[in-house]
Enzyme design. Structure first.
Site, PDB file in Angstrom:
ATOM      1  N   ARG A 153       1.028  -1.193  -0.594  1.00 14.41           N
ATOM      2  CA  ARG A 153       0.229  -0.142   0.446  1.00 14.41           C
ATOM      3  C   ARG A 153       1.247   1.596   0.143  1.00 14.41           C
ATOM      4  O   ARG A 153       1.953   1.080  -0.021  1.00 14.41           O
ATOM      5  CB  ARG A 153      -1.113  -0.178   1.179  1.00 14.41           C
ATOM      6  CG  ARG A 153      -0.509  -1.031   2.411  1.00 14.41           C
ATOM      7  CD  ARG A 153       0.339   0.104   3.364  1.00 14.41           C
ATOM      8  NE  ARG A 153       0.039   1.130   3.952  1.00 14.41           N
ATOM      9  CZ  ARG A 153       1.139   2.270   3.659  1.00 14.41           C
ATOM     10  NH1 ARG A 153       2.279   1.788   4.140  1.00 14.41           N
ATOM     11  NH2 ARG A 153       0.644   3.311   3.777  1.00 14.41           N
ATOM     12  N   GLY A 154       0.230   1.909  -0.005  1.00 16.47           N
ATOM     13  CA  GLY A 154       0.853   3.361  -0.036  1.00 16.47           C
ATOM     14  C   GLY A 154       1.632   3.854  -1.935  1.00 16.47           C
ATOM     15  O   GLY A 154       1.542   3.237  -2.763  1.00 16.47           O
ATOM     16  N   ALA A 155       0.974   5.076  -2.231  1.00 17.71           N
ATOM     17  CA  ALA A 155       0.584   5.736  -3.685  1.00 17.71           C
ATOM     18  C   ALA A 155       1.699   5.040  -4.648  1.00 17.71           C
ATOM     19  O   ALA A 155       1.865   4.373  -5.106  1.00 17.71           O
ATOM     20  CB  ALA A 155       0.595   6.958  -3.703  1.00 17.71           C
ATOM     21  N   ARG A 191      -7.191  -0.144  -6.510  1.00 18.06           N
ATOM     22  CA  ARG A 191      -7.536   0.960  -6.006  1.00 18.06           C
ATOM     23  C   ARG A 191      -7.990   2.317  -6.199  1.00 18.06           C
ATOM     24  O   ARG A 191      -6.734   2.590  -7.830  1.00 18.06           O
ATOM     25  CB  ARG A 191      -6.712   0.730  -5.005  1.00 18.06           C
ATOM     26  CG  ARG A 191      -6.574  -0.376  -4.073  1.00 18.06           C
ATOM     27  CD  ARG A 191      -5.962   0.360  -2.449  1.00 18.06           C
ATOM     28  NE  ARG A 191      -6.010   0.479  -1.590  1.00 18.06           N
ATOM     29  CZ  ARG A 191      -5.309   1.635  -0.821  1.00 18.06           C
ATOM     30  NH1 ARG A 191      -4.009   1.452  -0.904  1.00 18.06           N
ATOM     31  NH2 ARG A 191      -6.311   2.071   0.438  1.00 18.06           N
ATOM     32  N   ASN A 248      -5.694  12.163   0.984  1.00 17.22           N
ATOM     33  CA  ASN A 248      -4.561  11.918   1.627  1.00 17.22           C
ATOM     34  C   ASN A 248      -5.503  11.249   2.787  1.00 17.22           C
ATOM     35  O   ASN A 248      -6.878  10.860   2.699  1.00 17.22           O
ATOM     36  CB  ASN A 248      -3.792  12.125   2.814  1.00 17.22           C
ATOM     37  CG  ASN A 248      -2.419  11.447   3.294  1.00 17.22           C
ATOM     38  OD1 ASN A 248      -2.085  10.269   2.192  1.00 17.22           O
ATOM     39  ND2 ASN A 248      -2.054  11.402   4.310  1.00 17.22           N
ATOM     40  N   LYS A 249      -5.257   9.895   3.459  1.00 17.85           N
ATOM     41  CA  LYS A 249      -5.714   9.352   4.266  1.00 17.85           C
ATOM     42  C   LYS A 249      -6.741   9.688   4.934  1.00 17.85           C
ATOM     43  O   LYS A 249      -6.446  10.761   5.589  1.00 17.85           O
ATOM     44  CB  LYS A 249      -4.476   8.739   5.314  1.00 17.85           C
ATOM     45  CG  LYS A 249      -5.106   7.603   5.968  1.00 17.85           C
ATOM     46  CD  LYS A 249      -6.097   5.698   5.204  1.00 17.85           C
ATOM     47  CE  LYS A 249      -4.812   5.555   4.266  1.00 17.85           C
ATOM     48  NZ  LYS A 249      -6.397   4.625   3.858  1.00 17.85           N
ATOM     49  N   ASP A 275      -1.962  10.556  -1.676  1.00 20.55           N
ATOM     50  CA  ASP A 275      -2.161   9.735  -2.684  1.00 20.55           C
ATOM     51  C   ASP A 275      -2.882  10.959  -4.261  1.00 20.55           C
ATOM     52  O   ASP A 275      -2.818   9.523  -5.406  1.00 20.55           O
ATOM     53  CB  ASP A 275      -3.640   8.863  -2.404  1.00 20.55           C
ATOM     54  CG  ASP A 275      -3.588   8.195  -1.151  1.00 20.55           C
ATOM     55  OD1 ASP A 275      -2.950   8.662  -0.432  1.00 20.55           O
ATOM     56  OD2 ASP A 275      -2.817   6.545  -1.404  1.00 20.55           O
ATOM     57  N   GLN A 283      -2.045   2.535  10.038  1.00 16.80           N
ATOM     58  CA  GLN A 283      -1.015   2.299   9.051  1.00 16.80           C
ATOM     59  C   GLN A 283      -0.243   3.407  10.103  1.00 16.80           C
ATOM     60  O   GLN A 283       1.102   3.098  10.212  1.00 16.80           O
ATOM     61  CB  GLN A 283      -1.272   2.938   7.821  1.00 16.80           C
ATOM     62  CG  GLN A 283      -1.543   2.413   6.787  1.00 16.80           C
ATOM     63  CD  GLN A 283      -3.552   2.613   6.862  1.00 16.80           C
ATOM     64  OE1 GLN A 283      -3.703   2.827   7.692  1.00 16.80           O
ATOM     65  NE2 GLN A 283      -4.164   2.425   5.524  1.00 16.80           N
TER      66      GLN A 283
HETATM   67  C1  LIG Z   1       4.135   7.964   0.298  1.00 18.10           C
HETATM   68  S1  LIG Z   1       3.208   7.665   0.419  1.00 18.10           S
HETATM   69  C2  LIG Z   1       1.137   8.424   0.945  1.00 18.10           C
HETATM   70  C3  LIG Z   1       0.151   7.955   0.848  1.00 18.10           C
HETATM   71  O1  LIG Z   1      -0.165   7.232  -0.153  1.00 18.10           O
HETATM   72  C4  LIG Z   1      -0.540   7.627   1.932  1.00 18.10           C
HETATM   73  O2  LIG Z   1      -0.005   8.580   3.243  1.00 18.10           O
HETATM   74  C5  LIG Z   1      -1.269   7.040   2.066  1.00 18.10           C
HETATM   75  O3  LIG Z   1      -2.870   7.596   2.835  1.00 18.10           O
HETATM   76  C6  LIG Z   1      -1.227   5.385   1.777  1.00 18.10           C
HETATM   77  O4  LIG Z   1      -2.939   5.637   2.194  1.00 18.10           O
HETATM   78  P1  LIG Z   1      -3.118   3.332   2.246  1.00 18.10           P
HETATM   79  O5  LIG Z   1      -4.821   2.998   2.336  1.00 18.10           O
HETATM   80  O6  LIG Z   1      -2.731   2.611   3.421  1.00 18.10           O
HETATM   81  O7  LIG Z   1      -2.650   2.921   0.353  1.00 18.10           O
END
Ligand SMILES: CSC[C@@H](O)[C@@H](O)C(=O)COP(=O)(O)O
Length: 369
Positions: free
Chosen positions: A53-55, A90, A254-255, A244, A203
Site C-alpha cells: 500500500r502507499g501510492a 484501488r 490523503n488518508k 495519494d 498504518q
Molecule cells: C508516500 S505514500 C502517501 C499516501 O499513499 C499515504 O499517506 C496513504 O494515505 C496511504 O494509504 P493506504 O490506504 O495505506 O494505501
C-alpha cells in the site's frame, strides 16, 4: 531502510529474475514476512488487499504486474487486460494509473518478442526513479526541519506530527513525508515524531512506528484525536503528511483524517506540509473535493481491529457493537488553502496552480496554466 541490520527496498526481483518479492504489510509490525508475486492476478490481489500500500509502491507493484502478465501472453489483448485488471484495484492513488499509462506507452509499440524484457526494465526504472525522487524530497524537507530547529533552544527536538504511513513502506525506499525526518535524524538534528495511529487500519501505529523505531527516530504513537490538543499546547512544530493524489491546483487527497489535522494546524498556526513525488500530481484535476475519487472500503475495517494478544498470537478483534453497520471512506481531501507547502523532488511549491506550474513548467498545459 535497514531492518535487522540489512538494507531492504519494499519490492525487488526474486533470485530467478522474474518473480516479484514484496513485504507483507498486513503482517507488520509483528511479523516481517515477504510474499512472492508470480502473476498479474497476484499483484492485483496484493494491491487490493493491501499486502502492499502507499501510492508510490502501489504504482511500482502494478508496473511489475504488467511484466508478470506479459510473461504468459505478450499480445496487445493480454496487455490491455492486465492494465484493466491492475487499474481497477484501488481508485484514489493516481500513481497507479500513472505507472500503468507509462508501461502502456513503453510497450504498445514494441514487437511481442521484446515486450517482456522491456516491461521488466521499465518497472525497474520506475522503482529506481522513485528512490531518487523520495531522496530528493527528503533533502528539500530537511531544509524546513533545519530552519525550525535553528529557532528552537539548542538540543530541543523539532516535534513533527504525521498521519498514516508515508514512509519507506509506502514507497520503494525512503518514503515521502518520513524522508526529511530520516535525513534530519541522520544529520544530528533532534526530532521527535507524533505518530497518529490512523484508524481504521492503523498504518501509523503499525507501520510508521515500526519504521521510525527501526531507524532509531524518537517517536510516540498518539490516538487520532490527540493532534489538536497537542497543537493547542505548543507541542507540534510542524505537520508532514503524504498524499495519494494532488490536483494541479494543490488540493491534497490523503488518508482519512488528514483534513482534520490540517484544520487544527491552521487554527494553531502550525505549518502543514505535504510531501509528494510528481507522479502523485494529477495534472488533469482542478477541484480535489469534486474530482478525486475517494475509496470506500469494507465496514469490517472499522468494526474490527488487527492486533497481537498477550499470548503472542495475532488476529482480528471486534470493537464495534455486533450488528452495527459501519461507513469507511478511506481518504479525504485537504483544500490547498490549508497547505503551507508541497515538498516535491524539485523543491517546495506553494499549494496553488501557480506554485506547481513554476516547479513543473512542462506540465502546465490545461488547468495548471
Ligand atoms: C508516500 S505514500 C502517501 C499516501 O499513499 C499515504 O499517506 C496513504 O494515505 C496511504 O494509504 P493506504 O490506504 O495505506 O494505501
Amino acid at each position: 531502510m535497514k531492518i535487522h541490520g540489512r538494507h531492504y527496498r519494499t519490492i525487488w526481483l526474486d533470485d530467478d529474475g522474474w518473480g516479484v518479492i514484496v513485504i507483507d504489510q498486513t503482517r507488520l509490525p509483528f511479523h516481517f514476512e515477504t510474499v512472492r508475486l508470480a502473476t498479474a492476478e497476484a499483484a492485483a490481489h496484493a494491491i487490493r488487499h493491501m499486502t502492499v500500500r502507499g501510492a508510490p509502491l502501489i504504482g511500482a507493484t502494478a508496473a511489475y504486474g504488467v511484466a508478470l502478465a506479459l510473461r504468459v501472453d505478450a499480445s496487445d489483448a493480454a496487455l490491455e487486460q492486465a492494465l484493466a485488471l491492475l487499474g481497477a484495484t484501488r481508485p484514489t492513488a493516481v500513481n497507479l494509473h500513472w505507472a500503468l499509462a507509462r508501461m502502456r506507452e513503453r510497450l504498445i509499440g514494441l514487437p511481442e518478442a521484446e515486450r517482456v524484457g522491456a516491461a521488466y526494465a521499465e518497472a525497474g526504472a520506475i522503482c529506481d526513479e522513485d528512490v531518487a525522487l523520495c531522496r530528493a524530497i527528503g533533502e528539500h524537507g530537511l531544509g524546513v526541519i533545519r530552519e525550525i530547529a535553528e529557532k528552537k533552544p539548542a538540543g530541543e527536538p523539532v516535534n513533527i506530527l504525521t498521519h498514516c504511513n508515508a514512509g519507506w513502506l509506502a514507497t520503494v525506499d525512503w518514503g515521502t513525508a518520513l524522508a526529511p525526518i530520516y535525513l534530519a535524524h541522520d544529520a544530528g538534528i533532534p526530532v521527535h515524531v507524533w505518530v497518529d495511529e490512523t484508524r481504521p487500519r492503523n498504518q501509523g501505529a503499525a507501520l510508521s512506528a515500526y519504521e521510525l523505531g527501526s531507524h532509531g527516530v524518537p517517536h510516540a504513537v498518539i490516538v487520532d484525536n490527540a493532534g489538536g490538543h497537542l497543537m493547542q499546547h505548543g507541542q507540534v512544530d510542524m505537520v508532514i503528511v503524504g498524499t495519494d493524489r494532488t490536483t494541479a491546483t494543490g488540493d491534497v487527497a490523503n488518508k482519512i483524517g488528514t483534513y482534520l489535522k490540517a484544520l487544527a494546524a491552521k487554527d494553531n498556526g502550525v505549518p502543514f506540509y505535504v510531501a509528494l513525488p510528481s507522479p502523485t500530481i494529477d495534472w488533469r484535476l482542478a477541484d480535489g473535493l469534486k474530482e478525486i475519487p475517494i475509496e470506500e472500503r469494507a465496514g469490517r475495517e472499522v468494526t474490527h481491529l488487527f492486533g497481537q494478544g498477550e499470548d503472542g498470537s495475532t488476529g482480528f478483534f471486534q470493537v464495534a457493537a455486533p450488528g452495527s453497520p459501519a461507513c469507511n471512506p478511506a481518504f479525504d481531501v485537504t483544500p490547498a488553502r490549508l497547505v503551507t507547502g508541497l515538498i516535491t523532488e524539485r523543491g517546495i511549491a506553494p499549494a496553488s496552480a501557480e506554485g506547481l506550474a513554476r516547479l513543473f513548467p512542462e506540465m502546465t498545459s490545461g488547468v495548471a496554466a
